[in-house]
Design a protein around this motif. Structure first.
Motif, PDB file in Angstrom:
ATOM      1  N   PRO A 459      -3.196  -7.452   4.231  1.00  0.00           N
ATOM      2  CA  PRO A 459      -2.339  -6.433   3.084  1.00  0.00           C
ATOM      3  C   PRO A 459      -2.390  -7.265   2.375  1.00  0.00           C
ATOM      4  O   PRO A 459      -1.089  -8.307   2.117  1.00  0.00           O
ATOM      5  N   ARG A 461      -0.190  -7.428  -2.173  1.00  0.00           N
ATOM      6  CA  ARG A 461       0.299  -6.659  -3.695  1.00  0.00           C
ATOM      7  C   ARG A 461      -0.166  -8.309  -4.277  1.00  0.00           C
ATOM      8  O   ARG A 461      -0.218  -9.275  -4.137  1.00  0.00           O
ATOM      9  N   GLN A 470      -1.841 -12.977  -6.356  1.00  0.00           N
ATOM     10  CA  GLN A 470      -1.410 -11.477  -5.111  1.00  0.00           C
ATOM     11  C   GLN A 470      -0.905 -12.884  -4.335  1.00  0.00           C
ATOM     12  O   GLN A 470      -1.281 -13.348  -3.832  1.00  0.00           O
ATOM     13  N   HIS A 474       3.195  -8.091   4.597  1.00  0.00           N
ATOM     14  CA  HIS A 474       3.039  -7.069   5.342  1.00  0.00           C
ATOM     15  C   HIS A 474       3.787  -5.716   5.351  1.00  0.00           C
ATOM     16  O   HIS A 474       3.629  -4.594   5.828  1.00  0.00           O
ATOM     17  N   HIS A 476       5.092  -4.389   1.971  1.00  0.00           N
ATOM     18  CA  HIS A 476       4.535  -3.415   0.757  1.00  0.00           C
ATOM     19  C   HIS A 476       3.208  -3.658   0.505  1.00  0.00           C
ATOM     20  O   HIS A 476       2.812  -2.577  -0.493  1.00  0.00           O
ATOM     21  N   GLY A 477       2.589  -4.266   0.566  1.00  0.00           N
ATOM     22  CA  GLY A 477       0.641  -4.641   0.679  1.00  0.00           C
ATOM     23  C   GLY A 477       0.057  -3.869   0.839  1.00  0.00           C
ATOM     24  O   GLY A 477       0.434  -3.426   1.785  1.00  0.00           O
ATOM     25  N   LYS A 478      -0.736  -3.372   0.497  1.00  0.00           N
ATOM     26  CA  LYS A 478      -1.620  -2.284   0.000  1.00  0.00           C
ATOM     27  C   LYS A 478      -2.234  -3.049   1.395  1.00  0.00           C
ATOM     28  O   LYS A 478      -3.245  -4.198   0.488  1.00  0.00           O
ATOM     29  N   THR A 479      -3.869  -1.940   2.078  1.00  0.00           N
ATOM     30  CA  THR A 479      -4.720  -2.138   3.341  1.00  0.00           C
ATOM     31  C   THR A 479      -6.024  -3.506   2.410  1.00  0.00           C
ATOM     32  O   THR A 479      -6.429  -2.746   0.855  1.00  0.00           O
ATOM     33  N   SER A 480      -6.741  -4.220   3.061  1.00  0.00           N
ATOM     34  CA  SER A 480      -7.608  -4.976   2.154  1.00  0.00           C
ATOM     35  C   SER A 480      -8.315  -5.373   3.670  1.00  0.00           C
ATOM     36  O   SER A 480      -7.783  -5.997   3.955  1.00  0.00           O
ATOM     37  N   THR A 502     -12.352  -3.225   1.173  1.00  0.00           N
ATOM     38  CA  THR A 502     -11.777  -2.634  -0.360  1.00  0.00           C
ATOM     39  C   THR A 502     -11.918  -3.295  -1.433  1.00  0.00           C
ATOM     40  O   THR A 502     -12.541  -3.655  -1.206  1.00  0.00           O
ATOM     41  N   ARG A 504      -9.349  -4.834  -3.684  1.00  0.00           N
ATOM     42  CA  ARG A 504      -8.171  -5.128  -4.488  1.00  0.00           C
ATOM     43  C   ARG A 504      -8.134  -6.528  -5.528  1.00  0.00           C
ATOM     44  O   ARG A 504      -9.411  -6.893  -4.880  1.00  0.00           O
ATOM     45  N   GLN A 507      -8.773  -9.986  -4.752  1.00  0.00           N
ATOM     46  CA  GLN A 507      -8.906  -9.415  -2.751  1.00  0.00           C
ATOM     47  C   GLN A 507     -10.043 -11.503  -1.565  1.00  0.00           C
ATOM     48  O   GLN A 507      -9.864 -11.456  -1.413  1.00  0.00           O
TER      49      GLN A 507
END
Length: 561
Positions: A459, A461, A470, A474, A476-480, A502, A504, A507
């Motif tokens: 994940p 952010r 970036q 784990h 606040h991160g977005k799934t990647s 994804t 991001r 990424q």
């Protein structure tokens, strides 16, 4: 002969590697000057061989991550006698100390035993002790239990009385109906009056019951408040004391510029997005080095910062790699401290796309596919307007669509899909949303990857203190998610195919570089690895359903590396 670390000014043990540069290092995007490299070599030799202090940098564990590594900095300076040497510093504390032999001291040392911070800390700790004692006192638990029990009993008894009143009301109704069928009018009137008195009595009885329980609850609440009010008062006092202490610390961090002008942290950060200084501001290596140089009449010549040891848990830091100063904490401070120095121009203000062509791979009345060169913006940036969007807008002024459907990082080359009409944009955007557009990237990694293929799920952010980096988070991160496969190994490097599930920001770059990803940065990744002639990442293949022909189409352009 190794460099002596008995003093703060370290002469070079050998002739200078090169003449001094004409301008000082731009700290946020640079290639280390030969003099800085020479200074770093001396410092790293000292770190390997010194025995005066102990710190486990975690060198022996390349995969697991922790907080053992440390950022170091060197500042090449010229003393008043015209001799070249360097100063050394580390960010934050090292070996639980702000003062290690040969390293410049902090701008302000909060660890001084006789300083106001230690005294204030003791006062705050005393309030904490009072709070802890009150919060763990048996009287508090008993008062809370008594209030909860009283509230529960009140609720039960009032509910029971309401049920009894309802049952009594139904019983009176039955009595009235029976009386009308069997009694005389006079007897019915008498019964009605009796039942009305009973109803009024139950009504007032209910009021008295509620008042009685309200009184008991009020008493229990007041008994608890005697304790909780003191806890609230102490918490407010602690917050006030902590804020006052923090503001006093900010005022003690006073930074010079090359002209001798002084600003403290509060003044420096008041016009930033943070408004107040973030945690750790002023503790990084670069501000320490410049402050010491100004205070002792050393002329700054060049600087460099490098990571030494194990990577932290979220950021990507590779042992021995050079890194620019952080944007969030250091940029406001260094922007002040560099005033009066002639500094290298900011390369990020130069248009990297100047003179580059934008090849069109395919076009029809609805869409285009272009092969974006590396170091070419997809959309206009803050300081540079030249971009794929601008070039296509100028070439196709009649296009009605928003043009851009997806983006590539400025440093990434490869296939980019654009639209000419609003309808096409909407239909393709829907495909991206459903993740039905297929993309494959190729990357050349600086090292040998363990394994042949797999899935990376980390994940991400944005790092609010060091954009545009970036970090793995784990919480606040977005799934990647990225699929990967090795397609070649050559001269200690690895060529991989990457299929992002994804999309991001950064990424693929993070997933390649992070210890829990491939643990091998992409060649030329100046954010997560080491600079080179270019970022060796290329979007080489894309496939999607043409919005108007309804046929699957695909395009491929091989990388030039």
């Amino acid at each position: 002969m190794p460099t002596s670390f008995d003093t703060f000014f370290h002469p070079f043990p050998a002739p200078a590697a090169a003449p001094p540069p004409d301008r000082f290092t731009f700290p946020f995007h640079y290639t280390p000057h030969p003099l800085a490299l020479q200074a770093v070599a001396c410092l790293q030799d000292h770190l390997r061989n010194q025995t005066e202090w102990q710190h486990d940098f975690g060198h022996n564990n390349e995969v697991e991550v922790g907080a053992k590594g440390k950022m170091f900095g060197v500042l090449v300076v010229e003393n008043e006698a015209g001799e070249l040497g360097f100063l050394a510093a580390y960010s934050g504390k090292l070996a639980n100390s702000n003062h290690l032999p040969g390293f410049v001291p902090p701008v302000y040392d909060v660890l001084l035993a006789e300083g106001f911070y230690k005294k204030g800390e003791k006062e705050v700790n005393a309030v904490n002790a009072q709070l802890e004692a009150l919060e763990q006192a048996p009287e508090l638990a008993l008062a809370k239990e008594n209030l909860a029990r009283t509230q529960a009993q009140a609720k039960d008894e009032i509910a029971k009385e309401k049920a009894d009143i309802k049952a009594a009301k139904q019983d009176r109704k039955r009595q009235r109906e029976a009386a009308r069928a069997t009694m005389s009018p006079e007897q019915v009137t008498a019964l009605e009056e009796q039942l009305a008195r009973e109803s009024v009595g139950r009504h007032f009885g209910m009021k008295d019951l509620v008042k009685a329980w309200d009184k008991r609850i009020e008493t229990a609440t007041r008994e608890l408040a005697v304790l909780t009010d003191e806890i609230t008062r102490l918490k407010t006092l602690r917050k006030t004391m902590s804020n006052d202490l923090q503001h006093r610390i900010f005022a003690e961090y006073r930074f010079l510029d090359a002209n001798g002008e002084v600003r403290d942290l509060t003044d420096i950060f008041k016009d930033t997005i943070f408004k107040t200084p973030p945690a750790g501001a002023g503790e990084c290596a670069a501000p320490k080095l410049l402050q010491f140089a100004y205070l002792h009449s050393y002329k700054p010549v060049a600087m460099a910062e490098f990571w030494w040891g194990q990577s932290p848990r979220s950021e990507i830091r590779k042992h021995g790699h050079y890194y620019p100063a952080c944007r969030g904490k250091c940029e406001p401070i260094l922007s002040h401290m560099l005033v009066g120095l002639e500094v290298d121009p900011n390369p990020m203000l130069e248009n990297p796309a100047a003179g580059k062509e934008l090849p069109i791979v395919f076009q029809d009345d609805h869409l285009l596919v272009v092969n974006k060169p590396h170091e070419f913006l997809s959309v206009p940036g803050r300081n540079i307007e030249d971009s794929v969007w601008l070039r296509i807008k100028q070439q196709f002024p009649e296009a009605t669509g928003p043009l851009i459907v997806h983006r590539l990082d400025m440093s990434t080359s490869g296939l980019l899909l654009l639209t000419k009409t609003k309808e096409t944009h909407k239909l393709l955007q829907h495909q991206f949303f459903k993740r039905s557009v297929k993309k494959r990237y190729v990357a050349l990694l600086e090292g040998e990857v363990a394994g042949d293929e797999g899935i990376i799920d980390l994940p991400l952010r944005g790092d609010i203190e060091d954009r545009p980096r970036q970090i793995v988070c784990h919480e606040h991160g977005k799934t990647s998610r990225t699929h990967w496969k090795v397609v070649g190994r050559e001269n200690g490097r690895t060529r991989v195919h990457l299929w992002p599930v994804t999309g991001r920001t950064h990424q693929l770059r993070v997933h390649c570089a992070h210890p829990h990803g491939l643990n091998t940065p992409i060649i030329g990744d100046d954010l997560y690895g080491q600079p080179a002639d270019r970022l060796h990442l290329h979007a080489e293949w894309i496939s999607f359903i043409h919005p108007h022909t309804k046929e699957e189409v695909s395009f491929e352009v091989k990388a030039t590396f």
